[in-house]
Design a protein around this motif. Structure first.
Motif, short mmCIF file in Angstrom:
data_model
loop_
_atom_site.label_atom_id
_atom_site.label_comp_id
_atom_site.label_asym_id
_atom_site.label_seq_id
_atom_site.Cartn_x
_atom_site.Cartn_y
_atom_site.Cartn_z
N VAL A 34 10.82 -1.64 6.45
CA VAL A 34 11.89 -1.94 5.52
C VAL A 34 12.46 -3.31 5.89
N TYR A 35 12.64 -4.13 4.87
CA TYR A 35 13.17 -5.48 5.08
C TYR A 35 14.32 -5.75 4.12
N PHE A 36 15.09 -6.77 4.43
CA PHE A 36 16.14 -7.26 3.54
C PHE A 36 15.87 -8.73 3.28
N ASP A 37 16.21 -9.19 2.09
CA ASP A 37 16.04 -10.59 1.72
C ASP A 37 17.17 -11.42 2.34
N TYR A 38 16.82 -12.46 3.07
CA TYR A 38 17.80 -13.30 3.75
C TYR A 38 18.81 -13.91 2.78
N ASN A 39 18.32 -14.50 1.69
CA ASN A 39 19.21 -15.17 0.73
C ASN A 39 20.16 -14.19 0.06
N GLU A 40 19.70 -13.00 -0.24
CA GLU A 40 20.58 -11.99 -0.84
C GLU A 40 21.70 -11.61 0.12
N LEU A 41 21.37 -11.49 1.41
CA LEU A 41 22.40 -11.16 2.41
C LEU A 41 23.41 -12.28 2.55
N VAL A 42 22.96 -13.51 2.58
CA VAL A 42 23.87 -14.64 2.69
C VAL A 42 24.78 -14.69 1.48
N ASN A 43 24.22 -14.51 0.28
CA ASN A 43 25.03 -14.51 -0.94
C ASN A 43 26.05 -13.38 -0.93
N TRP A 44 25.65 -12.19 -0.48
CA TRP A 44 26.56 -11.06 -0.40
C TRP A 44 27.72 -11.40 0.55
N TRP A 45 27.40 -11.97 1.69
CA TRP A 45 28.42 -12.32 2.67
C TRP A 45 29.40 -13.34 2.10
N GLU A 46 28.87 -14.34 1.41
CA GLU A 46 29.74 -15.36 0.81
C GLU A 46 30.65 -14.72 -0.25
N ASP A 47 30.12 -13.79 -1.03
CA ASP A 47 30.94 -13.07 -2.02
C ASP A 47 32.05 -12.27 -1.34
N GLN A 48 31.74 -11.66 -0.21
CA GLN A 48 32.74 -10.89 0.53
C GLN A 48 33.86 -11.80 1.02
N LYS A 49 33.49 -12.97 1.49
CA LYS A 49 34.51 -13.92 1.96
C LYS A 49 35.37 -14.41 0.79
N GLN A 50 34.74 -14.70 -0.34
CA GLN A 50 35.50 -15.17 -1.50
C GLN A 50 36.46 -14.09 -2.00
N ALA A 51 36.01 -12.85 -2.02
CA ALA A 51 36.85 -11.74 -2.47
C ALA A 51 38.07 -11.56 -1.56
N ARG A 52 37.89 -11.84 -0.31
CA ARG A 52 38.98 -11.71 0.67
C ARG A 52 40.10 -12.71 0.39
N TYR A 53 39.74 -13.88 -0.10
CA TYR A 53 40.73 -14.92 -0.36
C TYR A 53 41.23 -14.95 -1.79
N SER A 54 40.71 -14.07 -2.62
CA SER A 54 41.14 -14.04 -4.04
C SER A 54 42.33 -13.16 -4.24
#
Length: 88
Positions: free
Chosen positions: A68-88
């Motif tokens: 089982v693998y995860f896509d690196y770019n999808e994880l980075v995008n998810w993390w960036e979305d989490q950070k943006q949501a925190r500051y919204s």
């Protein structure tokens, strides 16, 4: 801690005079993702099951024991979305 993670980014070649290029793995193992997000495997499994925005794992093959693998770019995008949501 996504950028600069030793298990994700590696240099090519180990001898003096070898190429000094850096590359990023496109797919990450469960262990890589846990290390990257600083979470235990249980927490990662909980994220996959309960967070619909978390990237879906990619299973390589049909057998139960397939890797089982995860896509690196999808994880980075998810993390960036989490950070943006925190500051919204």
């Amino acid at each position: 801690m996504i950028n600069g993670n030793e298990s994700v980014t590696r240099s090519i070649g180990g001898n003096k005079g070898d190429m000094n290029m850096m590359y990023t793995k496109l797919r990450l193992t469960i262990k890589d993702v846990c290390h990257m997000l600083s979470v235990e495997r249980d927490k990662l499994n909980k994220l996959v099951k309960t967070d619909p925005s978390f990237p879906r794992p990619i299973k390589e093959g049909a057998s139960r024991q397939a890797a089982v693998y995860f896509d690196y770019n999808e994880l980075v995008n998810w993390w960036e979305d989490q950070k943006q949501a925190r500051y919204s």
